[in-house]
Write an enzyme that holds these catalytic residues in place. Structure first.
Site, PDB file in Angstrom:
ATOM      1  CD  GLU A 262      36.656  48.606  41.058  1.00 31.90           C
ATOM      2  OE1 GLU A 262      37.697  47.950  41.213  1.00 31.90           O
ATOM      3  OE2 GLU A 262      36.534  49.478  40.170  1.00 31.90           O
TER       4      GLU A 262
ATOM      5  CB  SER B  20      39.369  51.819  41.413  1.00 31.19           C
ATOM      6  OG  SER B  20      40.495  52.006  40.583  1.00 31.19           O
TER       7      SER B  20
END
Length: 370
Positions: free
Chosen positions: A365, A293
């Site tokens: 992230e 992600s």
């Protein structure tokens, strides 16, 4: 002789592997990145503390690298020292004891063993309490719980090896992390979350290195400015948050972590772990080099980030050799010869479009290393 070469000379007397002009693309799941001036690979915790202390006192830029699965290195590389935790890979069982409900006290012999206090907290030792957000201990069964085990893993141990160890030993509690790339240290550092389960829910004592200034250091005396020293603690769930741990952004370096797991049926554990790995495969996590992600999910947005990027019509968008995965909006893949600049261009595109259309500020992230 420059400062990096001087540091490398000091390292030769320790258990530290030295790799000059190391290709960082080979150390990254993205398969992207230039060269590091030096990559140091300490063989044990003492050597790691020594290396980091020498580097910081010499004021040389450094980056601590785990599995490289959540990192995007710059195309120009890293003009400093990358310190790998790869060799800190030991895994073992440190405690094995039955756990009972009620108000049982901890005997002298069981001082470090976890004991249930009611349904929502756990004592580790006599004085440390973990108030549970989502209880790390399974539901009570006729007043008696399955035997609980404490598993210790070094920061450089891969999550795959930790889950495999638990499977072989018949220990349940780590199955959701099956198939998660990267190391234990990285998973703890970012409070990895998999299938609604977080590191904070199973982590007990964490041991780390923390910089300590030397009050006696003289002005200009770099050699005695301070040192990285070993610390350990059991953290309360209130010290953790979504994709955030007591280590995120602090300069602390995780050495090892102890996890609370339970004895269970080996076949059932293996079956559950295999199902989670298959789900990752179905989502395309292993189809191309990537870092998982790219953006965090923010519950305030009301939907996952992948869904947001899909709504923006950006799935499949390319910049050079990088592509927003056609199969998942929150994954950017190296579709062939991608550069760091290509990936960053797609990151910037997603952030700009999300802000423009939805007023949403996407937060990375992945860790961007220049």
């Amino acid at each position: 002789m420059n400062s990096i070469e001087q540091i490398a000379e000091k390292f030769k007397s320790k258990k530290i592997g030295l790799f000059f002009e190391e290709e960082l693309s080979a150390r990254s799941s993205f398969k992207i990145g230039g060269k590091a001036a030096l990559l140091a690979e300490p063989g044990d915790e003492e050597s790691l503390a020594f290396a980091l202390t020498e580097i910081r006192n010499a004021k040389i830029p450094y980056f601590v690298l785990g599995g490289g699965t959540n990192v995007l290195f710059s195309d120009s590389g890293f003009d400093g020292i990358v310190v790998s935790t790869k060799k800190l890979a030991g895994i073992d069982v440190t405690k094995d004891c039955p756990i009972k409900s009620g108000n049982d006290t901890v005997s002298q012999a069981q001082e470090a063993a976890p004991v249930i206090v009611g349904r929502n907290s756990v004592i580790v030792g006599r004085n440390s309490v973990i108030p549970a957000r989502n209880s790390v201990i399974p539901a009570l069964d006729a007043g008696i719980l399955k035997p609980t085990v404490i598993v210790r893993a070094g920061a450089g141990a891969s999550m795959a090896s930790l889950v495999s160890f638990a499977e072989r030993e018949g220990l349940s509690g780590l199955e959701e992390f099956a198939g998660l790339p990267g190391t234990v240290g990285g998973a703890v550092y970012m409070n990895a979350r998999c299938f609604d389960r977080e590191m904070s829910e199973i982590a007990a004592k964490i041991t780390w290195l923390e910089w300590t200034d030397n009050a006696q250091a003289q002005d200009g005396d770099a050699a005695s400015a301070g040192a990285f020293r070993v610390k350990s603690a059991v953290f309360s769930p209130s010290d953790w948050a979504y994709k955030k741990s007591p280590f995120t952004g602090t300069g602390r370096v995780v050495l090892s972590a102890e996890f609370i797991v339970q004895k269970g049926d080996k076949a059932s554990i293996a079956q559950k772990a295999a199902a989670f790995i298959q789900e990752r495969k179905n989502k395309g996590h292993y189809k191309a080099p990537c870092a998982g992600s790219v953006f965090k999910n923010n519950r305030a947005f009301g939907r996952p980030t992948g869904k947001i990027i899909d709504e923006l019509g950006l799935k499949g968008e390319r910049r050079g050799g990088a592509q927003i995965a056609p199969f998942h909006g929150n994954i950017i893949i190296n579709a062939g010869g991608a550069s760091s600049a290509d990936v960053r261009a797609l990151v910037d595109l997603c952030k700009a479009r999300a802000k423009e259309k939805f007023g949403i500020d996407l937060e990375e992230e992945i860790v961007l290393v220049d």
